[in-house]
Design an enzyme around this catalytic site. Structure first.
Site, PDB file in Angstrom:
ATOM      1  N   THR A 160     111.749  27.927  11.670  1.00 19.16           N
ATOM      2  CA  THR A 160     111.679  27.529  10.254  1.00 19.16           C
ATOM      3  C   THR A 160     111.926  28.698   9.305  1.00 19.16           C
ATOM      4  O   THR A 160     111.972  28.516   8.096  1.00 19.16           O
ATOM      5  CB  THR A 160     110.317  26.883   9.919  1.00 19.16           C
ATOM      6  OG1 THR A 160     109.282  27.835  10.183  1.00 19.16           O
ATOM      7  CG2 THR A 160     110.080  25.627  10.729  1.00 19.16           C
ATOM      8  N   GLY A 161     112.074  29.913   9.848  1.00 20.99           N
ATOM      9  CA  GLY A 161     112.377  31.055   8.994  1.00 20.99           C
ATOM     10  C   GLY A 161     113.796  30.956   8.441  1.00 20.99           C
ATOM     11  O   GLY A 161     114.575  30.089   8.851  1.00 20.99           O
ATOM     12  N   ILE A 201     117.151  38.243  19.126  1.00 18.88           N
ATOM     13  CA  ILE A 201     118.096  38.701  18.108  1.00 18.88           C
ATOM     14  C   ILE A 201     117.476  39.820  17.264  1.00 18.88           C
ATOM     15  O   ILE A 201     118.174  40.720  16.801  1.00 18.88           O
ATOM     16  CB  ILE A 201     118.468  37.509  17.177  1.00 18.88           C
ATOM     17  CG1 ILE A 201     119.019  36.329  17.996  1.00 18.88           C
ATOM     18  CG2 ILE A 201     119.432  37.950  16.092  1.00 18.88           C
ATOM     19  CD1 ILE A 201     120.271  36.618  18.756  1.00 18.88           C
ATOM     20  N   THR A 202     116.178  39.755  17.088  1.00 22.09           N
ATOM     21  CA  THR A 202     115.452  40.648  16.182  1.00 22.09           C
ATOM     22  C   THR A 202     115.832  42.125  16.292  1.00 22.09           C
ATOM     23  O   THR A 202     115.884  42.673  17.388  1.00 22.09           O
ATOM     24  CB  THR A 202     113.938  40.515  16.446  1.00 22.09           C
ATOM     25  OG1 THR A 202     113.614  39.125  16.452  1.00 22.09           O
ATOM     26  CG2 THR A 202     113.124  41.248  15.389  1.00 22.09           C
ATOM     27  N   GLU A 203     116.031  42.751  15.130  1.00 19.89           N
ATOM     28  CA  GLU A 203     116.336  44.170  15.062  1.00 19.89           C
ATOM     29  C   GLU A 203     115.102  44.927  14.598  1.00 19.89           C
ATOM     30  O   GLU A 203     114.295  44.391  13.844  1.00 19.89           O
ATOM     31  CB  GLU A 203     117.476  44.389  14.056  1.00 19.89           C
ATOM     32  CG  GLU A 203     117.951  45.817  13.980  1.00 19.89           C
ATOM     33  CD  GLU A 203     119.014  46.034  12.897  1.00 19.89           C
ATOM     34  OE1 GLU A 203     119.583  45.032  12.400  1.00 19.89           O
ATOM     35  OE2 GLU A 203     119.263  47.196  12.546  1.00 19.89           O
ATOM     36  N   TYR A 225     133.158  40.783  17.854  1.00 18.81           N
ATOM     37  CA  TYR A 225     133.913  39.710  17.181  1.00 18.81           C
ATOM     38  C   TYR A 225     135.360  40.165  17.023  1.00 18.81           C
ATOM     39  O   TYR A 225     136.305  39.394  17.224  1.00 18.81           O
ATOM     40  CB  TYR A 225     133.339  39.376  15.804  1.00 18.81           C
ATOM     41  CG  TYR A 225     131.835  39.200  15.733  1.00 18.81           C
ATOM     42  CD1 TYR A 225     131.073  38.929  16.870  1.00 18.81           C
ATOM     43  CD2 TYR A 225     131.167  39.291  14.506  1.00 18.81           C
ATOM     44  CE1 TYR A 225     129.705  38.790  16.786  1.00 18.81           C
ATOM     45  CE2 TYR A 225     129.791  39.145  14.416  1.00 18.81           C
ATOM     46  CZ  TYR A 225     129.066  38.902  15.563  1.00 18.81           C
ATOM     47  OH  TYR A 225     127.703  38.775  15.470  1.00 18.81           O
ATOM     48  N   GLU A 248     129.270  52.140  23.607  1.00 16.58           N
ATOM     49  CA  GLU A 248     129.199  53.060  22.482  1.00 16.58           C
ATOM     50  C   GLU A 248     128.367  54.265  22.882  1.00 16.58           C
ATOM     51  O   GLU A 248     127.797  54.293  23.991  1.00 16.58           O
ATOM     52  CB  GLU A 248     128.622  52.362  21.237  1.00 16.58           C
ATOM     53  CG  GLU A 248     127.187  51.899  21.382  1.00 16.58           C
ATOM     54  CD  GLU A 248     126.714  51.020  20.212  1.00 16.58           C
ATOM     55  OE1 GLU A 248     127.530  50.310  19.611  1.00 16.58           O
ATOM     56  OE2 GLU A 248     125.504  51.062  19.915  1.00 16.58           O
ATOM     57  N   HIS A 306     122.850  51.660  15.079  1.00 18.02           N
ATOM     58  CA  HIS A 306     121.990  51.171  16.157  1.00 18.02           C
ATOM     59  C   HIS A 306     120.977  52.242  16.551  1.00 18.02           C
ATOM     60  O   HIS A 306     121.315  53.414  16.638  1.00 18.02           O
ATOM     61  CB  HIS A 306     122.824  50.833  17.408  1.00 18.02           C
ATOM     62  CG  HIS A 306     123.694  49.632  17.212  1.00 18.02           C
ATOM     63  ND1 HIS A 306     124.840  49.448  17.941  1.00 18.02           N
ATOM     64  CD2 HIS A 306     123.587  48.577  16.398  1.00 18.02           C
ATOM     65  CE1 HIS A 306     125.408  48.304  17.569  1.00 18.02           C
ATOM     66  NE2 HIS A 306     124.660  47.760  16.626  1.00 18.02           N
TER      67      HIS A 306
END
Lengths: 290, 378, 290, 378
Positions: free
Chosen positions: C17-18, C96-98, C159, C209, C247
């Site tokens: 719901t966020g 997914i959280t960073e 992407y 990377e 990152h």
């Protein structure tokens, strides 16, 4: 055959130079146990009863490849000794030490399981395969080789029963003291499973006491998985509720963990429950001759 | 070691759990004064190391200071399940909307700690467990990671709490577990944990048991020990490394090993007698230990015979016999003594005892039977 | 076929719901992903893009049996969401959280492993099996089904490469973003092993990377276990040492973790390493037609 | 975030590690005064966020207060690996018997923390790792249980310590790890850890790096940030959610995504140019963010062209284009701008940019080449 230890066991003693450690190392060596090494930090170069002493389990492992360890270090340091043993891949660890706080044993138990090792105890007399190896503090001479597996939460009470068996001419395959603490590494079920699988064990004596529900779980296990005859004895029928009876784990709390419950559960599982230790040999004889 | 409600409440509150602050009174006067200070309705609660105080009449509501005095008068000195009430807690009355049970303890079978919660608060949890086990929510705690926030929340949702009450409840679960770990408890319990009419969480009761094996790292808790609540003889024994528990019978028992000590008590009963105590003399069974044990056993005026049951293991039977002989030289024992001695060097030991005028048998059953007879004859 | 997710994946969204959670749930549903449920404490009874919302993972599990979870909760609460997922037996968790502290991820990673679950991320774009399931935040439309497996530590750069592949008429079996943090659940090696075993994947693109040694370990793994052609690209050849490049994990420290080292290791392992993203499709075409 | 030696030493000491207490001087006068207070030989050490101070001449022994002043004069203002020395630590000289290296950091490949120790202290550990890797002892730390006492002891034994030095050493290992965990560090390091002539353990240096992601729970550490040591523009960027790293080239880069931003820098280099910065504009790429990014890039006087590289994903290309257009209205950009726009709604975006006088390409290579050309022409 036998379970857990035999003449090929390579035994490491942690805390070997301490009073208890050195005394019992000598006793174990005299019994014929193959003690390959001992560990005491700073003890490198010493030797106890012929066994070389190392500073770390890692060194002892590299030099002598033990596959059983027995721990005699004081309660405050015993959990660390357990971690050191299993982190260095000792597959079977016997912890004699009494008085380890529960809060220390809960993560230690979980860790031992994760590492895939087995822990016996703490607060236990260890175990013995008569005539082959004694990894514990029991008097060796009362034991004799034979077909009966013994498993017990108690020390002297086990000696009592073993002595009675020996006097009645009935030997033991292995006698295992699982310990009297609330959190122990090896339970009745584990040992029952091993005895069931051991071709040399023909009957089993199980000595329980008040507190916890290990005997009830054992009863269920016996019903489902044990085909060999089991004779049971439960100590503490006259113990009052809410009082710790010597062992940290021997306490009836919230009305559960009574001897009556345990005896009923075992009887319902087909275990011949006797009312006194001296009745064990007779019951075992009946079972073996049936 | 058990703590009193007021002690546990103080510890809970130190760990961030809101408790119902009150004060301890040992006289009706004090109770009245505290009630006057607090103002309004108060609760007067017996402080004893046992459950079921409510049922026994040990918890009373008082609408006035005078009523608080009367309640204290009734409760002080009361015998609740064998515990004499010497202190009462006088605490403010609370407007209760809902009552819950919340506790942390050890699940021995799983070797893990467990959170227990129930929407049936204020009732003895053993009763709920027996009669409506489905009403108890149990959540095992990860031995390494402790209680996860999601677990604490989930217990709240399973209790049927409204979403806006979840985070407050979860915080209490976390803190009760933190208290359990920080203080080396084997039980931390709030019963009832209440939601007040104003929608706030409040621990109305507090119960806590400390792991005896861990007391060495909690001198502050050891200092909370209530010597009135504990048997002085038992404490005295512990200091000598002897496990001793007072019972109601007349046959004093001195045994080496806890399991054998229990079996010995059972044997006494089996032969028609009643054990006066549980006593594990510990490893060595030296003359000092045995003398101490004699002292403990003979301190009980009910004792009419003493049964010594020793299985010589690593400790040799002759050494133990010598210890018994020496101890008897030091302690004046007036009741008959029956000795059973087996195991390592037991024969030498029995000989030695015979020389000191004590016959010893090799059979536990025989010894138990003899002790019962001796007690009857005495 | 494909790896890790497909049209049969039953996806749970934690933090549904966020803002991020609800937006991407809608996007995933539009792509055709089978989102079976969402979790937000206190959100029970709501629904997002047709998916029912529950208070706990346990409830969602009981009601909808998800086998993948995707986490959109903020960094401070994300480790708890990971624990909730794996403790409720979700076998595959995508985070997914960073911005999750390393100190929180070290035990979380160990716990996920112990539970036998798989974690992708954190700080990753998720993964997509074109035409079947998108469990992530990537733009779905640039992907097309096909024979190339893509694995990358980066988001937009992936992407870029996928778009180039699609424009060159080369489809993807699955594209996996493993994330840019120092501690991530699934490494290059894990994904390479899956692609190697996937019959539909014919070639692999690996986008690394600077920082850490996952590319070097991957090179070793490729040499020993990967028979399919691999095309590699390493970002950060011009990055200075000691500086975190966006990152948390993209940092050359103590002189190690440079692009040059990684490129050399990959080349030594037979990987065709290209110097720009636009060169990937050509290199893949070569590989596929060889 | 890096801390200075004196800051790390203060934190270590708070966690029970004995450090070589000293004071900070920012002028030669202060250095002299501190040396006089301390008495005896002192060490004057540059406080900069980089290693290799010793080799660069940033650490000097001074036998007198005057010598300390001279040392400070030499060191203050020194450029060590690009860091200007603004502070020196003046600490008492120590009678060193043996030097060791001890550090805690993350083993990324194993996803576990690791203790590293070496009997070669006082040397850069990277050098030891490269040249004599067998001289480094590595012990992985259990993610759940932390450093076990046996592990700490074992490291000591493997370093060849005498038995009577083991428990002191093990305590430092434990505390250095505790510090690492308590402060959310990604590195805690003592190099050298010394045994003094008197047989005592002392941390002669202290190094500490904090996990940026965890700073939210350490406001005290955030307050230790040395703004002189950090690029003000980089800090400013971080507050806007933009990742920015200043480089030496002349082509300013504005990119969405960290990986793509690195690849863009690489592309500039590949086409013969030099990037002026790393810049990840973050998720949204709103007009505000883009305007901020323009501000960051144009603040660098070296910048002679700007390369914007956006791959429209979830954020649509037309929205980004609008952001660029709006930002250009707000910020006065004097250098040529090259835009590359691909992905979602990129065509609409490029159209929009064209309307605002900015041609956009779809190829990253092309854009990089154009930017390099534009910079040369400028």
């Amino acid at each position: 055959m036998s379970i857990l230890v035999d003449r090929d066991s390579r035994v490491l003693v942690q805390g070997i130079t301490g009073r208890e450690g050195s005394f019992h190392t000598t006793q174990m060596v005299e019994y014929g146990t193959n003690i390959v090494a001992g560990v005491t930090p700073g003890g490198r170069g010493k030797s106890v009863a012929g066994a070389p002493v190392f500073d770390t389990v890692a060194e002892a492992m590299a030099e002598t490849q033990p596959n059983v360890s027995i721990i005699f270090v004081p309660a405050r340091f015993a959990p660390d000794a357990i971690y050191e043993a299993v982190d260095n891949d000792v597959p079977f660890v016997v912890c004699i030490t009494e008085g380890i706080p529960v809060a220390d044993m809960v993560p230690a138990y979980a860790h031992v399981r994760q590492r895939g090792s087995r822990l016996l105890g703490p607060n236990c007399p260890g175990l013995i395969t008569p005539g082959q190896a004694k990894v514990g503090i029991m008097p060796g001479f009362i034991h004799t080789p034979g077909p009966v597996g013994v498993v017990s939460r108690s020390g002297t009470l086990t000696y009592e029963v073993v002595d009675a068996l020996t006097r009645a001419g009935i030997g033991q395959s292995t006698a295992v003291g699982i310990g009297g603490d609330p959190v122990i590494g090896t339970s009745f079920i584990d040992v029952l499973g091993l005895f069931e699988a051991d071709p040399e064990t023909e009957a089993i004596v199980m000595i329980g006491e008040i507190g916890g529900s290990d005997e009830e779980l054992a009863a269920q296990f016996i019903q489902e998985h044990v085909t060999k005859p089991v004779v049971g004895f439960i100590a503490g029928r006259t113990a009052p509720p809410g009082k710790r009876m010597g062992h940290a784990g021997a306490i009836i709390s919230g009305g559960s963990g009574t001897a009556a419950e345990k005896m009923a559960a075992l009887e319902a599982a087909g275990v011949r429950v006797v009312d006194r230790p001296s009745a064990v040999p007779g019951a075992i004889k009946d079972a073996l001759h049936r | 070691m058990n703590l009193h409600e007021y002690q546990a409440a103080e510890i809970f509150s130190r760990h961030g759990i809101r408790t119902n602050a009150g004060k301890i009174a040992t006289t009706p006067d004090e109770a009245e004064a505290i009630a006057r200070d607090l103002g309004g309705i108060v609760v007067v609660k017996a402080q004893v190391h046992t459950g079921g105080r409510g049922k026994a009449g040990g918890v009373k509501l008082a609408r006035t200071p005078e009523a608080a005095r009367e309640a204290a008068e009734t409760i002080l000195g009361m015998d609740i399940r064998g515990h004499i009430v010497r202190k009462v807690l006088v605490a403010p009355g609370v407007d209760i909307a809902r009552e819950f049970y919340l506790g942390v303890t050890l699940d021995r079978a799983r070797r893990q700690n467990v959170i227990m919660a129930s929407a049936e608060g204020g009732v003895e949890i053993e009763e709920v467990a027996r009669e409506r086990p489905e009403r108890i929510i149990r959540a095992l705690v990860d031995p390494m990671l402790g209680v996860h926030p999601w677990q604490a929340r989930q217990i709240g949702f399973e209790l049927g709490l409204d979403p806006d009450k979840i985070s407050g409840f979860a915080a209490i679960v976390q803190r009760l577990y933190d208290t359990y770990i920080a203080e080396d408890a084997t039980l931390t319990e709030i019963n009832p944990l209440v939601l007040t009419g104003a929608g706030e969480w409040l621990a109305l009761d507090a119960k806590m048991t400390i792991d005896d094996n861990a007391l060495f790292r909690h001198p502050d808790l050891e200092a909370m020990r209530d010597l009135d609540e504990e048997n002085a003889t038992e404490l005295d024994a512990r200091h000598s490394g002897i496990s001793f528990v007072k019972l109601e019978g007349d046959i004093g028992c001195i045994v080496n090993g806890a399991g054998l000590a229990m079996a010995t008590m059972d044997a006494v009963k089996l032969h028609g007698g009643e054990p006066a105590n549980f006593l594990d003399v510990g490893g060595g069974a030296s003359a000092d230990q045995v003398a101490k044990a004699f002292g403990l056993v003979t301190a009980d005026p009910n004792v009419r015979a003493i049964l010594i049951n020793i299985f010589g293991g690593i400790t040799r039977g002759d050494i133990v016999a010598q210890g018994i002989a020496e101890a008897l030289d030091r302690v004046n024992v007036q009741v008959p003594i029956v000795v059973r001695l087996s195991g390592t060097n037991a024969e030498e030991g029995r000989k030695l005892l015979a020389e000191n005028g004590l016959a010893a048998t090799t059979s536990m059953d025989e010894a138990a039977a003899q002790a019962v007879q001796a007690a009857r004859a005495a």
